[in-house]
Design an enzyme around this catalytic site. Structure first.
Site, PDB file in Angstrom:
ATOM      1  N   THR A  35      -5.950  -0.991  10.952  1.00 51.85           N
ATOM      2  CA  THR A  35      -6.647  -1.976  10.109  1.00 51.85           C
ATOM      3  C   THR A  35      -8.005  -2.334  10.703  1.00 51.85           C
ATOM      4  OG1 THR A  35      -6.609  -4.323   9.484  1.00 51.85           O
ATOM      5  CG2 THR A  35      -5.221  -3.714  11.318  1.00 51.85           C
ATOM      6  N   ASP A  36      -8.913  -2.809   9.844  1.00 50.38           N
ATOM      7  CA  ASP A  36     -10.226  -3.252  10.351  1.00 50.38           C
ATOM      8  C   ASP A  36     -10.081  -4.485  11.248  1.00 50.38           C
ATOM      9  OD1 ASP A  36      -9.664  -5.191   8.410  1.00 50.38           O
ATOM     10  OD2 ASP A  36     -11.667  -5.151   7.499  1.00 50.38           O
ATOM     11  N   GLU A  37      -8.924  -5.167  11.146  1.00 50.36           N
ATOM     12  CA  GLU A  37      -8.765  -6.413  11.906  1.00 50.36           C
ATOM     13  C   GLU A  37      -8.707  -6.172  13.414  1.00 50.36           C
ATOM     14  OE1 GLU A  37      -6.332  -9.436  10.199  1.00 50.36           O
ATOM     15  OE2 GLU A  37      -6.440  -8.548   8.216  1.00 50.36           O
ATOM     16  N   THR A  86       7.997  -4.532  15.689  1.00 47.04           N
ATOM     17  CA  THR A  86       7.796  -3.498  14.663  1.00 47.04           C
ATOM     18  C   THR A  86       6.470  -2.759  14.865  1.00 47.04           C
ATOM     19  OG1 THR A  86       9.193  -4.497  12.989  1.00 47.04           O
ATOM     20  CG2 THR A  86       7.385  -3.143  12.187  1.00 47.04           C
ATOM     21  N   ARG A 102      -6.852 -21.811   9.239  1.00 44.67           N
ATOM     22  CA  ARG A 102      -5.934 -20.986  10.041  1.00 44.67           C
ATOM     23  C   ARG A 102      -6.428 -20.990  11.491  1.00 44.67           C
ATOM     24  NH1 ARG A 102      -5.980 -14.877   8.074  1.00 44.67           N
ATOM     25  NH2 ARG A 102      -4.254 -15.499   6.735  1.00 44.67           N
ATOM     26  N   PRO A 103      -5.552 -21.198  12.486  1.00 42.64           N
ATOM     27  CA  PRO A 103      -6.019 -21.135  13.892  1.00 42.64           C
ATOM     28  C   PRO A 103      -6.611 -19.758  14.190  1.00 42.64           C
ATOM     29  CG  PRO A 103      -3.721 -21.902  13.763  1.00 42.64           C
ATOM     30  CD  PRO A 103      -4.109 -21.461  12.386  1.00 42.64           C
ATOM     31  N   LYS A 135      -1.489  -4.677  16.056  1.00 38.40           N
ATOM     32  CA  LYS A 135      -2.020  -3.478  15.395  1.00 38.40           C
ATOM     33  C   LYS A 135      -2.966  -2.723  16.334  1.00 38.40           C
ATOM     34  CE  LYS A 135      -1.536  -2.186  11.701  1.00 38.40           C
ATOM     35  NZ  LYS A 135      -0.540  -1.263  11.093  1.00 38.40           N
ATOM     36  N   ILE A 185       0.837  -1.204   0.000  1.00 39.01           N
ATOM     37  CA  ILE A 185       0.000   0.000   0.000  1.00 39.01           C
ATOM     38  C   ILE A 185       0.871   1.253   0.000  1.00 39.01           C
ATOM     39  CG2 ILE A 185      -1.949   1.192   1.096  1.00 39.01           C
ATOM     40  CD1 ILE A 185      -2.604  -1.425   2.545  1.00 39.01           C
ATOM     41  N   THR A 211      12.297  -5.437   4.662  1.00 39.23           N
ATOM     42  CA  THR A 211      12.148  -6.812   5.147  1.00 39.23           C
ATOM     43  C   THR A 211      11.800  -7.662   3.922  1.00 39.23           C
ATOM     44  OG1 THR A 211       9.763  -6.621   5.458  1.00 39.23           O
ATOM     45  CG2 THR A 211      11.166  -5.922   7.307  1.00 39.23           C
ATOM     46  N   TYR A 266      -1.100 -10.656  14.940  1.00 42.86           N
ATOM     47  CA  TYR A 266      -1.020  -9.492  14.041  1.00 42.86           C
ATOM     48  C   TYR A 266      -2.030  -8.437  14.464  1.00 42.86           C
ATOM     49  CZ  TYR A 266      -2.220  -6.547  10.022  1.00 42.86           C
ATOM     50  OH  TYR A 266      -2.530  -5.465   9.219  1.00 42.86           O
TER      51      TYR A 266
HETATM   52  P1  NAD Z   1       3.454  -4.885   3.371  1.00 44.21           P
HETATM   53  O1  NAD Z   1       3.778  -6.081   4.216  1.00 44.21           O
HETATM   54  O2  NAD Z   1       3.287  -5.080   1.908  1.00 44.21           O
HETATM   55  O3  NAD Z   1       4.588  -3.762   3.572  1.00 44.21           O
HETATM   56  C1  NAD Z   1       5.116  -3.449   4.826  1.00 44.21           C
HETATM   57  C2  NAD Z   1       6.346  -2.574   4.592  1.00 44.21           C
HETATM   58  O4  NAD Z   1       6.879  -2.198   5.859  1.00 44.21           O
HETATM   59  C3  NAD Z   1       7.473  -3.302   3.840  1.00 44.21           C
HETATM   60  O5  NAD Z   1       8.005  -2.463   2.838  1.00 44.21           O
HETATM   61  C4  NAD Z   1       8.517  -3.561   4.926  1.00 44.21           C
HETATM   62  O6  NAD Z   1       9.844  -3.626   4.427  1.00 44.21           O
HETATM   63  C5  NAD Z   1       8.294  -2.372   5.843  1.00 44.21           C
HETATM   64  N1  NAD Z   1       8.756  -2.645   7.215  1.00 44.21           N
HETATM   65  C6  NAD Z   1       8.482  -3.724   7.981  1.00 44.21           C
HETATM   66  N2  NAD Z   1       9.092  -3.620   9.167  1.00 44.21           N
HETATM   67  C7  NAD Z   1       9.762  -2.431   9.157  1.00 44.21           C
HETATM   68  C8  NAD Z   1      10.556  -1.742  10.103  1.00 44.21           C
HETATM   69  N3  NAD Z   1      10.819  -2.268  11.310  1.00 44.21           N
HETATM   70  N4  NAD Z   1      11.071  -0.541   9.777  1.00 44.21           N
HETATM   71  C9  NAD Z   1      10.822   0.002   8.545  1.00 44.21           C
HETATM   72  N5  NAD Z   1      10.079  -0.603   7.613  1.00 44.21           N
HETATM   73  C10 NAD Z   1       9.547  -1.803   7.914  1.00 44.21           C
HETATM   74  O7  NAD Z   1       2.181  -4.252   4.044  1.00 44.21           O
HETATM   75  P2  NAD Z   1       0.893  -3.545   3.379  1.00 44.21           P
HETATM   76  O8  NAD Z   1      -0.066  -4.591   3.006  1.00 44.21           O
HETATM   77  O9  NAD Z   1       1.335  -2.544   2.395  1.00 44.21           O
HETATM   78  O10 NAD Z   1       0.299  -2.802   4.669  1.00 44.21           O
HETATM   79  C11 NAD Z   1       0.730  -1.491   5.005  1.00 44.21           C
HETATM   80  C12 NAD Z   1       0.007  -1.032   6.255  1.00 44.21           C
HETATM   81  O11 NAD Z   1      -1.403  -1.075   6.040  1.00 44.21           O
HETATM   82  C13 NAD Z   1       0.277  -1.914   7.474  1.00 44.21           C
HETATM   83  O12 NAD Z   1       0.376  -1.094   8.611  1.00 44.21           O
HETATM   84  C14 NAD Z   1      -0.965  -2.795   7.566  1.00 44.21           C
HETATM   85  O13 NAD Z   1      -1.207  -3.211   8.889  1.00 44.21           O
HETATM   86  C15 NAD Z   1      -2.032  -1.844   7.053  1.00 44.21           C
HETATM   87  N6  NAD Z   1      -3.209  -2.499   6.426  1.00 44.21           N
HETATM   88  C16 NAD Z   1      -3.027  -3.386   5.415  1.00 44.21           C
HETATM   89  C17 NAD Z   1      -4.153  -3.967   4.810  1.00 44.21           C
HETATM   90  C18 NAD Z   1      -4.005  -4.934   3.671  1.00 44.21           C
HETATM   91  O14 NAD Z   1      -5.003  -5.528   3.258  1.00 44.21           O
HETATM   92  N7  NAD Z   1      -2.834  -5.105   3.082  1.00 44.21           N
HETATM   93  C19 NAD Z   1      -5.440  -3.641   5.261  1.00 44.21           C
HETATM   94  C20 NAD Z   1      -5.573  -2.714   6.315  1.00 44.21           C
HETATM   95  C21 NAD Z   1      -4.441  -2.140   6.881  1.00 44.21           C
HETATM   96  P1  TYD Z   2      -5.086 -12.624   3.948  1.00 47.39           P
HETATM   97  O1  TYD Z   2      -4.778 -12.122   2.581  1.00 47.39           O
HETATM   98  O2  TYD Z   2      -4.018 -13.335   4.703  1.00 47.39           O
HETATM   99  O3  TYD Z   2      -5.669 -11.404   4.771  1.00 47.39           O
HETATM  100  P2  TYD Z   2      -6.323 -11.382   6.267  1.00 47.39           P
HETATM  101  O4  TYD Z   2      -6.215 -12.721   6.882  1.00 47.39           O
HETATM  102  O5  TYD Z   2      -5.458 -10.392   6.938  1.00 47.39           O
HETATM  103  O6  TYD Z   2      -7.740 -10.949   6.066  1.00 47.39           O
HETATM  104  O7  TYD Z   2      -6.328 -13.623   3.855  1.00 47.39           O
HETATM  105  C1  TYD Z   2      -7.591 -13.209   3.361  1.00 47.39           C
HETATM  106  C2  TYD Z   2      -8.553 -14.360   3.544  1.00 47.39           C
HETATM  107  O8  TYD Z   2      -8.126 -15.464   2.732  1.00 47.39           O
HETATM  108  C3  TYD Z   2      -8.595 -14.892   4.968  1.00 47.39           C
HETATM  109  O9  TYD Z   2      -9.930 -15.276   5.282  1.00 47.39           O
HETATM  110  C4  TYD Z   2      -7.705 -16.113   4.936  1.00 47.39           C
HETATM  111  C5  TYD Z   2      -7.893 -16.630   3.520  1.00 47.39           C
HETATM  112  N1  TYD Z   2      -6.715 -17.333   2.964  1.00 47.39           N
HETATM  113  C6  TYD Z   2      -6.874 -18.614   2.416  1.00 47.39           C
HETATM  114  O10 TYD Z   2      -7.975 -19.190   2.389  1.00 47.39           O
HETATM  115  N2  TYD Z   2      -5.755 -19.226   1.918  1.00 47.39           N
HETATM  116  C7  TYD Z   2      -4.518 -18.645   1.929  1.00 47.39           C
HETATM  117  O11 TYD Z   2      -3.528 -19.278   1.473  1.00 47.39           O
HETATM  118  C8  TYD Z   2      -4.400 -17.323   2.475  1.00 47.39           C
HETATM  119  C9  TYD Z   2      -3.058 -16.634   2.512  1.00 47.39           C
HETATM  120  C10 TYD Z   2      -5.527 -16.710   2.982  1.00 47.39           C
END
Ligand code: NAD
Ligand code: TYD
Length: 332
Positions: A123-125, A98, A270-271, A151, A12, A36, A147
């Site tokens: 996050t909504d989680e 982190t 997933r647990p 958060k 993002i 990372t 996780y």
């Molecule tokens: P991502 O895992 O793709 O990217 C995370 C980034 O953070 C990576 O570039 C990583 O190198 C960097 N990072 C990790 N640890 C670090 C540290 N200690 N110092 C500096 N950089 C570090 O994650 P994403 O999916 O882009 O999510 C970004 C944010 O949005 C997160 O805070 C996540 O909780 C939140 N979010 C994500 C989603 C989703 O669906 N992806 C939904 C809601 C909220």
């Molecule tokens: P994920 O992308 O890990 O996001 P989050 O668990 O943070 O919502 O997973 C999205 C949904 O997909 C979640 O209900 C778990 C499911 N899932 C699978 O069924 N198989 C997989 O291999 C993964 C990674 C996720």
């Protein structure tokens, strides 16, 4: 405006930086990212030649680096986190470090500086699962895995810095994002890339868990809105309005790629797997936000992107992408 974006080399964050650099030619962006396994310099290759963009390789837990960068910053957008639920179940330690401690370091250094806004990406989680209806920003938090618990800790810590120290914090809680540049460990890109490679699609449990999906560029527009118009001390839900069972999405991906549904492999759940996430996003609607893309067309576009950019994800899947550039940043 001089922005400090953390975690900008992830999914993002990289979409967000691209949006800012194209929309605001007068803004500068420093991207502080540890790179990372989830951070990928390829995500922002196109920004490298932009003189308003600077990459700093470093850890948000390193107060020296953070202090130094805060001096050059007007506003912070904090994405950096460990983000994959499955990894948090196997090894929670890095999530606490982190997501909680790293957020503390940023808040603490921001407090000593003169920034005008600190957007904390939550996050909504953090709300946990909901059987019926949708969570509002006033709903109580009930995270259920390491996780989401990390958060939730970071989210409330950010709020505490507003309440206690008047730090100009504004918090976003978005639903599941999807789109280009998402790491192929996550559900949608994992299923797309496995389907392209004719590998089984590991669907957890009965596949009936539900998520609300938002196209990442839409979420980035919402974060931009919060940066400019979000009220300090407030939380904003950002939902996509696209609630679906995982199995429905798996079938859409298979259909779009012309594959067979027998690729779906129901595997052990997933647990603690949250059953359903759902957000009431009226509050950000009052700021003028509407999620733009309908799910089907955005999913098709995402599938096209992964089909075209096989190099990008094959490098990740093969574990080869560890090479990166950028030297460890040293504070002045
Ligand atoms: P991502 O895992 O793709 O990217 C995370 C980034 O953070 C990576 O570039 C990583 O190198 C960097 N990072 C990790 N640890 C670090 C540290 N200690 N110092 C500096 N950089 C570090 O994650 P994403 O999916 O882009 O999510 C970004 C944010 O949005 C997160 O805070 C996540 O909780 C939140 N979010 C994500 C989603 C989703 O669906 N992806 C939904 C809601 C909220
Ligand atoms: P994920 O992308 O890990 O996001 P989050 O668990 O943070 O919502 O997973 C999205 C949904 O997909 C979640 O209900 C778990 C499911 N899932 C699978 O069924 N198989 C997989 O291999 C993964 C990674 C996720």
């Amino acid at each position: 405006m001089r922005l400090l974006v953390t975690g900008g080399s992830g999914f993002i964050g990289s979409n967000f930086i691209r949006l800012i650099l194209s929309k605001y030619p007068g803004y500068s962006v420093i991207n502080l990212d540890k790179l990372t396994y989830a951070g990928n310099p390829d995500n922002l290759k196109d920004a490298e030649s932009n003189r308003n963009y600077k990459f700093v390789k470093g850890d948000i837990c390193d107060s020296k680096i953070v202090r130094d960068l805060m001096k050059k910053t007007d506003a912070v957008v904090h994405f950096a986190a460990e983000t994959h639920v499955d990894r948090s179940i196997m090894d929670a330690g890095t999530f606490i470090q982190t997501d909680v401690y790293g957020t503390f370091v940023l808040l603490n250094e921001a407090r000593k500086s003169n920034i005008s806004k600190f957007i904390h990406i939550s996050t909504d989680e953090v709300y946990g699962s909901i059987e019926k209806g949708s969570f509002t920003e006033e709903s109580s938090l009930n995270p259920t895995n390491p996780y989401s618990a990390s958060k939730a800790g970071a989210d409330r810590l950010a709020y505490s810095y507003f309440k206690t120290f008047n730090l100009p914090v504004c918090i976003s809680r978005s639903s599941n994002n999807f789109g280009p540049y998402q790491h192929p460990e996550k559900f949608i890109p994992l299923f797309i890339t496995n389907a392209i490679e004719n590998k089984p699609l590991p669907l957890y449990g009965d596949g009936k868990n539900r998520r609300d999906w938002i196209y990442s560029p839409d979420n980035c527009r919402a974060i931009d809105l919060l940066l400019h118009k979000g009220k300090i001390g407030e939380v904003y839900n950002i939902g996509g309005g696209n609630e679906m069972e995982n199995i429905e999405i798996a079938k859409m991906i298979i259909k779009e790629l012309g594959k067979n549904e027998d690729m779906i492999n129901l595997v052990r759940d997933r647990p603690g797997h949250d059953k359903r996430y759902s957000l009431n996003s009226r509050k950000i609607g009052h700021l003028g936000f509407k999620p733009g893309r309908d799910f089907k067309s955005a999913l098709k576009e995402t599938i096209r992107w992964y089909t075209k950019n096989t190099q990008w994800w094959k490098k990740i899947k093969s574990g080869e992408y560890r090479r990166y550039y950028g030297r460890q940043y040293k504070a002045d």
